[in-house]
Design a protein around this motif. Structure first.
Motif, short mmCIF file in Angstrom:
data_model
loop_
_atom_site.label_atom_id
_atom_site.label_comp_id
_atom_site.label_asym_id
_atom_site.label_seq_id
_atom_site.Cartn_x
_atom_site.Cartn_y
_atom_site.Cartn_z
N THR A 295 50.43 62.13 28.93
CA THR A 295 49.82 62.68 30.15
C THR A 295 50.57 63.92 30.62
OG1 THR A 295 49.14 60.45 30.81
CG2 THR A 295 49.17 62.15 32.52
N GLU A 296 51.91 63.86 30.58
CA GLU A 296 52.70 65.02 31.01
C GLU A 296 52.48 66.22 30.09
OE1 GLU A 296 56.63 63.45 31.04
OE2 GLU A 296 56.50 62.76 33.14
N GLN B 18 51.13 69.84 31.30
CA GLN B 18 51.85 71.08 31.02
C GLN B 18 50.91 72.12 30.38
OE1 GLN B 18 55.23 70.07 28.63
NE2 GLN B 18 56.33 69.04 30.31
N ALA B 19 50.05 71.67 29.46
CA ALA B 19 49.09 72.59 28.83
C ALA B 19 48.12 73.15 29.87
CB ALA B 19 48.32 71.86 27.73
N CYS B 20 47.69 72.31 30.81
CA CYS B 20 46.79 72.77 31.88
C CYS B 20 47.50 73.78 32.78
CB CYS B 20 46.29 71.59 32.70
SG CYS B 20 45.15 70.50 31.81
N VAL C 268 44.37 68.91 38.12
CA VAL C 268 45.05 68.10 37.10
C VAL C 268 46.56 68.26 37.20
CG1 VAL C 268 45.38 67.78 34.62
CG2 VAL C 268 43.08 68.13 35.53
N THR C 269 47.02 69.49 37.38
CA THR C 269 48.47 69.72 37.44
C THR C 269 49.10 69.10 38.69
OG1 THR C 269 48.11 71.86 38.54
CG2 THR C 269 48.28 71.86 36.14
N ALA D 98 50.10 57.97 37.79
CA ALA D 98 48.77 57.57 38.25
C ALA D 98 47.70 58.07 37.30
CB ALA D 98 48.53 58.10 39.66
N LEU D 99 47.88 59.31 36.80
CA LEU D 99 46.91 59.87 35.87
C LEU D 99 46.93 59.12 34.54
CD1 LEU D 99 44.82 62.05 35.31
CD2 LEU D 99 46.67 63.58 34.63
N ALA D 100 48.12 58.71 34.12
CA ALA D 100 48.23 57.95 32.87
C ALA D 100 47.49 56.61 32.97
CB ALA D 100 49.70 57.73 32.54
#
Length: 331
Positions: free
Chosen positions: A282-283, A287-289, A263-264, A270-272
């Motif tokens: 998404t960011e 960041q949490a991941c 994920v990071t 693209a993930l959004a």
């Protein structure tokens, strides 16, 4: 094992260091101090000091504490000074004597061992006598010895210890608790060992993935030099990971370390697009991941340190390794 009278060996007159020994006959309370240079010397002196008939030759020398036959000069020289020996003649058999391992002689009737007794009965009686002399020796008993005393009928053990059945029943309950505590401690060590091995394996996988990603990143930079980059809507995340990201309020806690790393590494735009989110949200999730992944790596390092400390402590001398796994009574 038979020992031939007059067998070859160092002569008693040889210039060798003399070892002080304690010598007695089987079933006898009288013991004699003897200084011998070798086994043959000790046998020779046994005939004279113990007034044994030489027609009973050969005699056998055994350790008084457990009946071990001593028939090797090298082993004899390794024994400590004032080791107790019993001289057996003819077909005599070694008999356990409580005075060999304790501090007081018992009456001859309590010392003699009936030849019809089974090995198991002899074992629990010996352990019971040791416990009778010093109750604190419970902490020194092996798990096998503890189980032997637990399995003995309460009435038999009470008679051997000279206590009431109620007192002995309480003692057996205490022995069972000690046995259970040792079993729980062993299982805890085994579980911790398995957990540390799993974390070590996971840390190794993460390390290899980081090296692989770094290699791919370097190659991509070399190939794409001078080319315009546009975010792609194609991502490498599985549908399961995307579902967790969408549905879980704290997805970083539900993903494995490998999934967190994937994920990071994804492009936020693209993930959004794949999640139908805005880029800012998404960011934030990425960041949490990343923070969760960093925390897990720190935990792995801490547990590795704990494992090293535990290994050093277990390697200290004096700890006995065991033993046969004890049986537990069903709850």
């Amino acid at each position: 094992m038979e020992v031939s009278w007059g067998a070859s060996g160092p002569e008693p007159g040889d210039n060798q260091a003399l070892k002080p020994c304690l010598l007695r006959r089987n079933h006898s309370r009288e013991q004699y101090g003897v200084a011998a240079s070798c086994l043959e010397d000790l046998r020779s002196k046994a005939y004279d000091i113990l007034a044994m008939d030489k027609s009973l030759a050969p005699i056998t020398l055994v350790l008084a504490e457990d009946g071990t036959i001593v028939d090797d000069d090298d082993y004899f020289l390794c024994l400590p000074s004032n080791t107790k020996f019993v001289a057996l003649a003819g077909n005599e058999k070694w008999a356990y004597n409580n005075s060999d391992g304790g501090t007081a002689w018992l009456s001859q009737e309590s010392v003699d061992v009936d030849e019809t007794d089974s090995g198991a009965e002899l074992k629990w009686r010996n352990v019971a006598r040791q416990l009778k002399e010093d109750l604190s020796s419970i902490v020194l008993l092996s798990e096998e010895d503890l189980q032997v005393l637990i399995d003995v009928p309460c009435a038999d053990l009470a008679q051997e210890l000279g206590q009431s059945c109620v007192t002995v029943q309480g003692l057996q309950n205490t022995l069972q608790q000690v046995l259970d505590q040792r079993e729980e401690a062993r299982q805890s060590r085994q579980l911790l060992e398995l957990y540390l091995q799993a974390l070590e394996k996971e840390g190794s996988i993460l390390s290899k993935q980081q090296e692989s990603q770094a290699g791919l990143g370097d190659g991509g930079d070399a190939v794409d030099t001078g080319l315009s980059r546009e975010p792609s809507s194609e991502i490498a995340l599985s549908s399961q990971i995307l579902t967790v990201l969408k549905e879980k309020p704290a997805p970083e806690l539900s993903l494995s370390s490998q999934d967190l790393e994937l994920v990071t590494k994804e492009d936020p735009k693209a993930l959004a697009v794949a999640l139908h989110w805005d880029v800012k949200k998404t960011e934030t999730v990425q960041q949490a991941c990343e923070q969760e992944l960093s925390l897990r790596l720190q935990q792995v390092q801490s547990l590795h340190s704990l494992r090293s400390i535990s290994a050093r402590r277990d390697s200290l001398p004096g700890e006995q390794q065991n033993p046969k796994r004890a049986r537990q009574e069903p709850a």
